[in-house]
Design a protein around this motif. Sequence first.
Motif, PDB file in Angstrom:
ATOM      1  N   GLU A  51      -8.727 -35.476  51.839  1.00 25.13           N
ATOM      2  CA  GLU A  51      -8.519 -36.369  50.801  1.00 25.13           C
ATOM      3  C   GLU A  51      -9.416 -37.805  50.718  1.00 25.13           C
ATOM      4  OE1 GLU A  51      -6.631 -36.107  47.315  1.00 25.13           O
ATOM      5  OE2 GLU A  51      -6.924 -34.203  47.654  1.00 25.13           O
ATOM      6  N   LYS A  52      -9.180 -38.550  51.765  1.00 23.93           N
ATOM      7  CA  LYS A  52      -9.780 -39.659  51.785  1.00 23.93           C
ATOM      8  C   LYS A  52     -10.258 -39.991  53.612  1.00 23.93           C
ATOM      9  CE  LYS A  52      -5.520 -41.602  48.814  1.00 23.93           C
ATOM     10  NZ  LYS A  52      -4.468 -42.357  48.878  1.00 23.93           N
ATOM     11  N   VAL A  53     -11.018 -39.947  53.809  1.00 24.91           N
ATOM     12  CA  VAL A  53     -11.835 -39.763  54.568  1.00 24.91           C
ATOM     13  C   VAL A  53     -12.523 -41.165  54.909  1.00 24.91           C
ATOM     14  CG1 VAL A  53     -13.390 -38.480  56.444  1.00 24.91           C
ATOM     15  CG2 VAL A  53     -11.973 -37.342  54.688  1.00 24.91           C
ATOM     16  N   GLU A  54     -12.037 -41.453  56.211  1.00 26.89           N
ATOM     17  CA  GLU A  54     -13.365 -42.904  56.266  1.00 26.89           C
ATOM     18  C   GLU A  54     -14.662 -42.327  57.024  1.00 26.89           C
ATOM     19  OE1 GLU A  54     -10.899 -45.564  59.184  1.00 26.89           O
ATOM     20  OE2 GLU A  54      -9.231 -45.672  58.067  1.00 26.89           O
ATOM     21  N   GLU A  55     -15.337 -43.727  56.820  1.00 30.91           N
ATOM     22  CA  GLU A  55     -16.581 -43.453  56.573  1.00 30.91           C
ATOM     23  C   GLU A  55     -16.858 -42.646  57.725  1.00 30.91           C
ATOM     24  OE1 GLU A  55     -20.733 -41.781  56.825  1.00 30.91           O
ATOM     25  OE2 GLU A  55     -19.278 -42.439  54.576  1.00 30.91           O
ATOM     26  N   PRO A  56     -16.433 -43.626  59.798  1.00 31.03           N
ATOM     27  CA  PRO A  56     -17.304 -43.527  60.672  1.00 31.03           C
ATOM     28  C   PRO A  56     -16.105 -41.846  61.388  1.00 31.03           C
ATOM     29  CG  PRO A  56     -15.755 -45.225  60.707  1.00 31.03           C
ATOM     30  CD  PRO A  56     -15.769 -44.618  58.791  1.00 31.03           C
ATOM     31  N   ILE A  57     -14.687 -41.150  60.920  1.00 33.46           N
ATOM     32  CA  ILE A  57     -14.099 -40.332  60.764  1.00 33.46           C
ATOM     33  C   ILE A  57     -15.138 -38.725  59.959  1.00 33.46           C
ATOM     34  CG2 ILE A  57     -12.041 -38.900  60.425  1.00 33.46           C
ATOM     35  CD1 ILE A  57     -10.497 -41.358  60.527  1.00 33.46           C
ATOM     36  N   GLU A  58     -15.702 -38.898  59.187  1.00 37.86           N
ATOM     37  CA  GLU A  58     -16.561 -37.730  58.706  1.00 37.86           C
ATOM     38  C   GLU A  58     -17.803 -38.073  59.272  1.00 37.86           C
ATOM     39  OE1 GLU A  58     -17.972 -36.681  54.590  1.00 37.86           O
ATOM     40  OE2 GLU A  58     -17.096 -38.747  54.191  1.00 37.86           O
ATOM     41  N   GLU A  59     -18.112 -38.988  59.456  1.00 37.56           N
ATOM     42  CA  GLU A  59     -19.398 -38.983  60.628  1.00 37.56           C
ATOM     43  C   GLU A  59     -19.608 -38.435  61.965  1.00 37.56           C
ATOM     44  OE1 GLU A  59     -23.613 -39.248  61.129  1.00 37.56           O
ATOM     45  OE2 GLU A  59     -22.142 -39.860  59.713  1.00 37.56           O
ATOM     46  N   ASN A  60     -17.822 -38.369  62.264  1.00 38.11           N
ATOM     47  CA  ASN A  60     -17.976 -38.048  63.855  1.00 38.11           C
ATOM     48  C   ASN A  60     -17.989 -36.526  63.674  1.00 38.11           C
ATOM     49  OD1 ASN A  60     -17.968 -40.426  64.991  1.00 38.11           O
ATOM     50  ND2 ASN A  60     -15.551 -40.390  64.723  1.00 38.11           N
TER      51      ASN A  60
END
Length: 189
Positions: free
Chosen positions: A168-177
Motif C-alpha cells: 500500500e505505502k512503500v517508501e522509495e528506498p524500500i521499493e528500489e531495494n
Amino acid sequence: KTLKAVFVGLEPRSYLVIRLLGVGGIQDFLYEGTKVVVKYVSTGVVYGFHSTVVGYFFRKNMLLVLLSYPETIETFVLRKEQRIACYIPATIISPEFRVNGFLLDISSSGGRFAFPQTSPKSKPPIELEQLVTLSFQLLGVEGPQDSVCRVRGLSQEGRNVSVGLQFEKVEEPIEENIRNYVEQVSQFL
C-alpha cells in the motif's frame, strides 16, 4: 463441459497426467481420442493448450487421465510486475497479532506470505482487505524492510496458510531495494 483437475506429473515430450475432480458420469464422454482444451493459472500466468486423451485409469472415485504432450502452449501474464519465487523469513504485524513465516514470492507491488497454523481447524488471525505491516530482510540490504500491505488473498490447506499481499505505502528506498532484488535474482532464473 468444464472440469477441474489437479496436475499429477508428466513424461517430457510424451504425455501429461492429471487427476480429475468430481468424476461422476464423466466416462460417457471421456475416452481415448477425445480432444480437450487445458487452461491453468500458475504464479500469475495463464497457460492454455490443446491436447488429446491418450488413456485413463479409473478406481473408486479417482480418475487419472493421460493427455498427449502439447505441441504449443499459449501464455498470458496477469501481473503488472515481474514476481520471483523466494524463501525469505518475514513477519506480518498488526495491533492484534504478530505472525512469523516466509515470503514465497515477491515483486515491487506485493508478495505471497505463508505460515503454519497450530491446528488445521483453527481460523487464521488475518482477514481479507486487512491492513498489516510486512517486515522482512533482503540479502545484501541493511536493516529490515517494513511496508504496509493490504491482504488480497487468503487460503488454507491443512495447517498451511497462504496470504496474498499488495503493498500500500512503500517508501522509495524500500521499493528500489525490492526492484533491485527481483532484477538481480531473475538474472539467475
